[in-house]
Write an enzyme that holds these catalytic residues in place. Structure first.
Site, PDB file in Angstrom:
ATOM      1  N   CYS A  31      44.924  45.228  45.349  1.00 48.18           N
ATOM      2  CA  CYS A  31      44.832  46.568  44.764  1.00 48.18           C
ATOM      3  C   CYS A  31      44.074  46.547  43.436  1.00 48.18           C
ATOM      4  O   CYS A  31      44.562  45.978  42.451  1.00 48.18           O
ATOM      5  CB  CYS A  31      46.256  47.108  44.583  1.00 48.18           C
ATOM      6  SG  CYS A  31      46.406  48.562  43.540  1.00 48.18           S
ATOM      7  N   CYS A  34      45.893  48.100  40.480  1.00 48.27           N
ATOM      8  CA  CYS A  34      47.004  47.221  40.078  1.00 48.27           C
ATOM      9  C   CYS A  34      46.488  46.128  39.143  1.00 48.27           C
ATOM     10  O   CYS A  34      47.161  45.774  38.163  1.00 48.27           O
ATOM     11  CB  CYS A  34      47.663  46.579  41.301  1.00 48.27           C
ATOM     12  SG  CYS A  34      48.380  47.757  42.451  1.00 48.27           S
TER      13      CYS A  34
END
Length: 106
Positions: A31, A34
């Protein structure tokens, strides 16, 4: 306090059984947002580490916990106070935004 990695098996003892405030970051290694959030959480941990525990849950490895809390997109941060969820933020947020939410639950 260092950021701790939490699994489906340890979530109860690390987050729900504790007292105080815990910020739980639901994330995954693939991600991009993230990855952008990680250094912000590291910085935040350095500033509030004694008062707030920061935990990370890899949603790929721990789908049970992610599902239990309705995590549909990542990063999602759920704030716990004395073992109960009290707030939620989705997406990359600034350190100031995270501190603002934390200050509501001190």
């Amino acid at each position: 306090m260092a950021i701790v990695n939490v699994s489906d098996q340890t979530f109860g003892t690390e987050v729900e059984a504790g007292e105080g405030t815990v910020l739980v970051d639901f994330w995954a290694p693939w991600c991009g947002p993230c990855k952008m959030l990680a250094p912000i959480l590291d910085e935040l941990d350095g500033e509030v580490g004694a008062n707030v525990k920061i935990a990370k849950v890899n949603v790929d490895e721990n789908p049970e916990t992610a599902s239990r809390f309705g995590v549909m997109s990542i990063p999602t941060m759920i704030f716990f106070k004395d073992g109960q969820p009290v707030d939620k933020l989705i997406g990359v947020n600034s350190k100031e935004a995270l501190k603002g939410v934390l200050s509501k639950h001190e």
